[in-house]
Design an enzyme around this catalytic site. Structure first.
Site, mmCIF file in Angstrom:
data_model
loop_
_atom_site.group_PDB
_atom_site.id
_atom_site.type_symbol
_atom_site.label_atom_id
_atom_site.label_comp_id
_atom_site.label_asym_id
_atom_site.label_seq_id
_atom_site.Cartn_x
_atom_site.Cartn_y
_atom_site.Cartn_z
ATOM 1 N N SER A 250 -39.253 -7.556 -24.402
ATOM 2 C CA SER A 250 -38.828 -7.885 -25.976
ATOM 3 C C SER A 250 -38.354 -6.474 -26.439
ATOM 4 O O SER A 250 -37.549 -6.490 -27.382
ATOM 5 C CB SER A 250 -39.782 -8.462 -26.562
ATOM 6 O OG SER A 250 -41.060 -7.787 -26.669
ATOM 7 N N HIS B 298 -42.671 -4.116 -32.218
ATOM 8 C CA HIS B 298 -41.361 -4.058 -31.982
ATOM 9 C C HIS B 298 -40.973 -3.266 -33.319
ATOM 10 O O HIS B 298 -41.785 -2.628 -33.954
ATOM 11 C CB HIS B 298 -40.871 -5.553 -32.212
ATOM 12 C CG HIS B 298 -41.327 -6.386 -31.097
ATOM 13 N ND1 HIS B 298 -42.339 -7.148 -31.077
ATOM 14 C CD2 HIS B 298 -40.884 -6.488 -29.781
ATOM 15 C CE1 HIS B 298 -42.386 -7.838 -29.840
ATOM 16 N NE2 HIS B 298 -41.642 -7.429 -29.075
ATOM 17 N N ASP C 27 -46.868 -7.248 -36.645
ATOM 18 C CA ASP C 27 -46.390 -6.982 -35.504
ATOM 19 C C ASP C 27 -46.129 -5.298 -35.467
ATOM 20 O O ASP C 27 -45.252 -5.081 -36.354
ATOM 21 C CB ASP C 27 -44.896 -7.536 -35.274
ATOM 22 C CG ASP C 27 -43.979 -7.084 -34.053
ATOM 23 O OD1 ASP C 27 -44.332 -6.141 -33.357
ATOM 24 O OD2 ASP C 27 -42.834 -7.668 -33.814
#
Ligand SMILES: *[C@@H]1O[C@H](CO)[C@@H](O)[C@H](O)[C@H]1NC(C)=O
Ligand SMILES: *[C@@H]1O[C@H](CO)[C@@H](O)[C@H](O)[C@H]1NC(C)=O
Ligand SMILES: *[C@@H]1O[C@H](CO)[C@@H](O)[C@H](O)[C@H]1NC(C)=O
Ligand SMILES: *[C@@H]1O[C@H](CO)[C@@H](O)[C@H](O)[C@H]1NC(C)=O
Length: 414
Positions: free
Chosen positions: A181, A393, A390
């Site tokens: 990702s 990312h 998160d």
């Protein structure tokens, strides 16, 4: 081992030929090196206190493998060689001038973040390729200072991203991002940066959650694609065993999702790392050869991207304020070494060039660049005790755009 793997690449008529069998065999070792498995794996499992405690890896080191379809520019012919004995007549100063080494290429990997008032090239509504979870702007992140920093390498400058320069290079070419990702995060950042200049057209979409996509910039016949492949080889991701998820990685089998198309690709960014921290069983030739966090197969999964707490910092660390962790250090070292071996081995004279896109340090200094809770709109509305964060990312726009500034310079500075 990596060199052996790479020696199996052959160029025929400037086409990259990948003999299947050999690649399969040696991919094992390349991956072992790339992913630092020799530090992370143990089999059979040693006593618990010897188990490697793996901190959260914030950042990957991506490898750029660029297969030059256009032949490298012809070097000018060497100056005529003097007759025997002539060398005594050579003016040492003139000689020094002639052989003055070119300035060393800029090392973008070390430096500091400095304030920069220039706005990003795109925003949360101007670009259609921001994954929802990374659109911090559109989700109401209140502070915006994380947008106003520029990476300043030691001893040189990193030019701002130029969509025109990248599109010029990418004319009639295909650039692919292969990995997890974070590879996707970087690819989407690049799409937004380029879209500020020329509109892309999504020409292919396949797999759930946008796992495989391809865009074309008609203005330049330039193609960018993303392939989901968190181990680069064949794997079953997060299979269930006794109720616990783990990966089965088949080191001797291609991931055809991207390997089947490798001949169409002119340059590829390989970006993997995080998935090796999840419990996993590694197979080769039908035999289990390694195992990571095997003990964890019987308890709750670790290494998940959202289990590492919050990342509430609002500004970058200063240079030296936060050292790299063990895993980041080792993964970085492994990739840098593998790239050097590749260039000295198969890369030499073949038209294949390998480079480490070493963003480890610059990313490590940007705790403020993650979405944190702003993965969706109004994260605190009706939230219970725990808001999901998160911290892996990157917000877009954000520090991930710098990865692509370095990618561009890496491509151009050949
Ligand atoms: C985002 O960019 C678009 C196009 O450049 C502009 O019209 C819009 O006002 C910007 N939005 C914000 C919130 O800055
Ligand atoms: C467009 O780009 C692709 C590479 O992605 C290339 O194979 C093709 O020949 C190009 N088309 C033209 C008309 O140059
Ligand atoms: C993985 O390997 C299996 C068995 O060889 C094959 O059927 C499958 O297509 C492969 N998957 C990928 C994604 O390459
Ligand atoms: C899980 O624990 C049970 C009971 O201790 C044991 O029998 C089993 O082999 C373990 N499974 C794994 C995958 O380690």
């Amino acid at each position: 081992m990596v060199t052996n793997f790479l020696q199996k690449f052959q160029l025929q008529n400037n086409q990259l030929v990948l003999p299947k069998k050999q690649l399969v065999t040696y991919a094992l070792y390349a991956l072992l090196a790339l992913a630092l498995l020799h530090h992370l794996l143990f089999y059979p499992a040693p006593a618990p206190e010897k188990a490697v405690v793996v901190p959260r890896v914030q950042d990957d080191v991506a490898t750029v493998v660029s297969s030059q379809v256009d032949a490298p520019e012809q070097l000018p012919p060497p100056p005529p060689v003097g007759q025997k004995g002539d060398e005594v007549l050579v003016n040492p100063q003139a000689e020094a001038e002639v052989s003055a080494p070119p300035p060393p290429p800029c090392d973008f990997s070390d430096g500091e973040w400095v304030p920069d008032a220039r706005p990003p090239l795109y925003n949360g509504t101007s670009c259609g390729t921001i994954k929802d979870g990374q659109n911090c702007m559109a989700h109401g992140r209140p502070d915006t200072s994380y947008l106003y920093w520029r990476w300043h390498p030691k001893g040189c400058d990193l030019p701002p991203f130029s969509p025109d320069a990248l599109l010029r290079w990418l004319r009639n070419k295909h650039l692919a991002f292969v990995g997890d990702s974070l590879a996707r995060n970087q690819a989407e950042s690049l799409m937004c940066l380029l879209a500020s200049r020329s509109p892309p057209e999504l020409v292919h979409r396949d797999g759930e959650e946008n796992k495989r996509r391809r865009w074309v910039f008609r203005s330049h016949n330039a193609t960018v694609s993303v392939f989901w492949s968190p181990f680069l080889v064949n794997a079953t991701e997060k299979a269930e065993r006794a109720g616990v998820r783990h990966n089965n990685v088949f080191l001797d089998a291609f991931d055809e999702r991207w390997m089947a198309r490798v001949r169409e690709i002119d340059a590829v960014v390989l970006a993997v790392g995080h998935w090796f921290l999840i419990p996993g069983v590694y197979h080769d030739g039908g035999v289990v050869v390694a195992c990571h966090d095997c003990a964890d197969l019987n308890r709750t999964e670790t290494g998940d991207w959202d289990k590492s707490g919050a990342c509430p910092k609002k500004r970058p660390y200063r240079s030296g304020e936060k050292e790299l962790g063990y895993t980041e250090t080792e993964m970085r070292k492994t990739v840098v070494e593998a790239v050097a071996q590749a260039n000295a081995g198969v890369g030499a004279g073949s038209g294949l060039r390998f480079a480490a896109l070493d963003v480890t340090t610059l990313a490590n200094l940007r705790p403020d660049g993650h979405p944190g809770p702003y993965m969706h709109k109004d994260p605190f509305a009706g939230a219970g005790d725990r808001v999901q964060n998160d911290c892996v990312h990157w917000c877009m726009p954000g520090p991930v755009d710098t990865f692509n500034e370095i990618l561009l310079q890496t491509i151009l500075l050949r």
